[in-house]
Every structure is written in C-alpha cells, then in structure tokens.
Write a protein that holds these residues in place. Sequence first.
Motif, mmCIF file in Angstrom:
data_model
loop_
_atom_site.group_PDB
_atom_site.id
_atom_site.type_symbol
_atom_site.label_atom_id
_atom_site.label_comp_id
_atom_site.label_asym_id
_atom_site.label_seq_id
_atom_site.Cartn_x
_atom_site.Cartn_y
_atom_site.Cartn_z
ATOM 1 N N VAL A 242 0.991 -1.117 0.072
ATOM 2 C CA VAL A 242 0.076 0.077 0.006
ATOM 3 C C VAL A 242 0.814 1.088 0.171
ATOM 4 O O VAL A 242 1.735 1.487 1.033
ATOM 5 C CB VAL A 242 -0.888 -0.037 1.297
ATOM 6 N N GLU A 243 0.800 1.940 -1.030
ATOM 7 C CA GLU A 243 1.528 3.307 -1.192
ATOM 8 C C GLU A 243 0.984 4.459 -0.582
ATOM 9 O O GLU A 243 -0.435 4.471 -0.571
ATOM 10 C CB GLU A 243 1.985 3.408 -2.809
ATOM 11 N N SER B 235 5.647 6.538 0.845
ATOM 12 C CA SER B 235 5.900 5.241 1.488
ATOM 13 C C SER B 235 5.122 4.082 0.906
ATOM 14 O O SER B 235 4.111 4.190 0.338
ATOM 15 C CB SER B 235 5.285 5.435 2.874
ATOM 16 N N CYS B 236 5.708 2.851 1.191
ATOM 17 C CA CYS B 236 5.068 1.582 0.843
ATOM 18 C C CYS B 236 5.021 0.699 2.045
ATOM 19 O O CYS B 236 6.043 0.201 2.273
ATOM 20 C CB CYS B 236 5.573 1.184 -0.558
ATOM 21 N N ALA B 237 4.005 0.301 2.315
ATOM 22 C CA ALA B 237 3.793 -0.498 3.744
ATOM 23 C C ALA B 237 3.451 -1.922 2.944
ATOM 24 O O ALA B 237 2.540 -2.137 2.238
ATOM 25 C CB ALA B 237 2.782 -0.003 4.304
ATOM 26 N N ALA B 238 4.194 -2.878 3.634
ATOM 27 C CA ALA B 238 4.213 -4.229 3.007
ATOM 28 C C ALA B 238 3.547 -5.004 4.336
ATOM 29 O O ALA B 238 3.870 -4.698 5.352
ATOM 30 C CB ALA B 238 5.437 -4.730 2.777
ATOM 31 N N SER B 239 2.636 -6.100 3.772
ATOM 32 C CA SER B 239 2.211 -7.141 4.804
ATOM 33 C C SER B 239 2.030 -8.439 4.178
ATOM 34 O O SER B 239 2.032 -8.384 2.882
ATOM 35 C CB SER B 239 0.635 -6.662 5.352
ATOM 36 N N GLY B 240 1.999 -9.487 4.809
ATOM 37 C CA GLY B 240 1.679 -10.815 4.464
ATOM 38 C C GLY B 240 2.825 -11.862 4.412
ATOM 39 O O GLY B 240 2.501 -13.042 4.576
ATOM 40 N N ARG B 241 4.077 -11.397 4.358
ATOM 41 C CA ARG B 241 5.236 -12.380 4.262
ATOM 42 C C ARG B 241 6.332 -11.441 4.902
ATOM 43 O O ARG B 241 6.181 -10.382 5.345
ATOM 44 C CB ARG B 241 5.683 -12.553 2.803
ATOM 45 N N THR B 242 7.444 -12.129 5.158
ATOM 46 C CA THR B 242 8.585 -11.605 5.834
ATOM 47 C C THR B 242 9.316 -10.648 4.943
ATOM 48 O O THR B 242 9.853 -10.903 3.721
ATOM 49 C CB THR B 242 9.787 -12.691 6.149
ATOM 50 N N ARG C 118 18.503 12.962 -7.595
ATOM 51 C CA ARG C 118 17.363 13.649 -6.851
ATOM 52 C C ARG C 118 16.413 12.864 -5.939
ATOM 53 O O ARG C 118 15.875 13.225 -5.090
ATOM 54 C CB ARG C 118 16.376 14.192 -7.923
ATOM 55 N N PHE C 119 16.425 11.390 -6.316
ATOM 56 C CA PHE C 119 15.606 10.501 -5.506
ATOM 57 C C PHE C 119 16.535 9.568 -4.575
ATOM 58 O O PHE C 119 17.627 9.436 -5.305
ATOM 59 C CB PHE C 119 14.918 9.750 -6.548
ATOM 60 N N THR C 120 15.763 9.442 -3.352
ATOM 61 C CA THR C 120 16.698 8.139 -2.775
ATOM 62 C C THR C 120 15.631 7.151 -2.441
ATOM 63 O O THR C 120 14.441 7.531 -1.615
ATOM 64 C CB THR C 120 17.314 8.876 -1.492
ATOM 65 N N ILE C 121 15.957 5.927 -2.626
ATOM 66 C CA ILE C 121 15.198 4.662 -1.971
ATOM 67 C C ILE C 121 15.771 4.347 -0.643
ATOM 68 O O ILE C 121 17.200 4.376 -0.573
ATOM 69 C CB ILE C 121 14.970 3.725 -3.185
ATOM 70 N N LYS D 120 9.874 -1.766 10.117
ATOM 71 C CA LYS D 120 8.486 -1.374 10.026
ATOM 72 C C LYS D 120 7.946 -1.964 8.975
ATOM 73 O O LYS D 120 6.933 -1.532 8.300
ATOM 74 C CB LYS D 120 8.445 0.069 10.036
ATOM 75 N N ASN D 121 8.490 -2.650 8.060
ATOM 76 C CA ASN D 121 7.988 -3.482 6.834
ATOM 77 C C ASN D 121 7.597 -2.338 5.677
ATOM 78 O O ASN D 121 6.510 -2.400 5.147
ATOM 79 C CB ASN D 121 6.655 -4.287 6.960
ATOM 80 N N THR D 122 8.460 -1.305 5.708
ATOM 81 C CA THR D 122 8.188 -0.163 4.644
ATOM 82 C C THR D 122 9.314 0.315 3.849
ATOM 83 O O THR D 122 10.576 0.194 4.149
ATOM 84 C CB THR D 122 7.877 1.010 5.533
ATOM 85 N N VAL D 123 8.933 0.444 2.565
ATOM 86 C CA VAL D 123 10.176 1.099 1.640
ATOM 87 C C VAL D 123 9.555 2.581 1.618
ATOM 88 O O VAL D 123 8.484 2.834 1.368
ATOM 89 C CB VAL D 123 10.188 0.154 0.552
ATOM 90 N N TYR D 124 10.734 3.421 1.366
ATOM 91 C CA TYR D 124 10.393 4.918 1.218
ATOM 92 C C TYR D 124 11.046 5.210 -0.157
ATOM 93 O O TYR D 124 12.032 4.635 -0.457
ATOM 94 C CB TYR D 124 10.971 5.545 2.065
ATOM 95 N N LEU D 125 10.352 6.317 -0.745
ATOM 96 C CA LEU D 125 11.085 7.172 -1.946
ATOM 97 C C LEU D 125 11.102 8.585 -1.690
ATOM 98 O O LEU D 125 10.118 9.383 -1.534
ATOM 99 C CB LEU D 125 10.429 6.782 -3.255
ATOM 100 N N GLN D 126 12.145 9.171 -1.205
ATOM 101 C CA GLN D 126 12.344 10.462 -0.963
ATOM 102 C C GLN D 126 12.659 11.095 -2.616
ATOM 103 O O GLN D 126 13.617 10.786 -3.005
ATOM 104 C CB GLN D 126 13.470 10.940 -0.210
#
Length: 125
Positions: A5-6, A21-28, A67-70, A76-82
């Motif tokens: 979910v973004e 932000s991208c929140a993940a759920s369901g698996r490791t 310009r962008f940073t991942i 927190k099971n989350t990936v970001y894109l600044q």
Amino acid sequence: QVQLVESGGGLVQAGGSLRLSCAASGRTFSNYAMGWFRQAPGKEREFVAFINWSGGSTYYADSVKGRFTISRDNAKNTVYLQMNSLKPEDTAVYYCAAVRARGLVGPRISEYDYWGQGTQVTVSS
C-alpha cells in the motif's frame, strides 16, 4: 502473497519534495527486494529505483539519479522514496513492487511479482 500500500503522493510545485511510503504485509518483508516504478498519462510504466533486501544495494533510473533516494525499514515493513528537486516531468502514478530475492533484480516490470495500487504525484510548473 504480499500486500503493498503506497501513500504520500500529492500536489507539489516544481523544485519541491515529497516522500512516498510503501507498507508491506503478508510475508517476511526482509525476504523481498523492492522497486519503485511510475506511469505518466499516455506512457508506459517505467522503472524508478531499486533496493535489495537489506538496503545495502540500490540503483536508479538516470532520470532521477541524484534527486531521488530509495530506502527501507525492515522493522516497519516499509520502503520509502524521497523525491527532491521535483520537475513537472516527474508527474505520474507511482507504484511500489516486490519480488522475493536476495540478489540484485533488474528494472523490468516482469521481474516483480507484487504491486501496490499506486499513488498520484503531480508536480506543477
């Protein structure tokens, strides 16, 4: 199954910043490499950024490099894109994607197994 979910999209002026932000759920979560893609109106979906399972390896499309940073927080099971120094041509729906992998993953859409629903980013001039 992995659910993604973004969030964090919105309207920003050129030169501004947003953090997705991208929140993940369901698996490791730490078993999965993550990517960000985007799709502008009338265009194909394109690769933006990649991060491996640990966060130790990243790479970017030339159009966003510098310009962008991942980044990711496995606790927190989350990936970001600044996204900094945004340009009107960055306007698109941004998607996060996941694939179960410990190594590098290529920038092709077909390499990823799970996708979020997308979040709109609009950059005004």
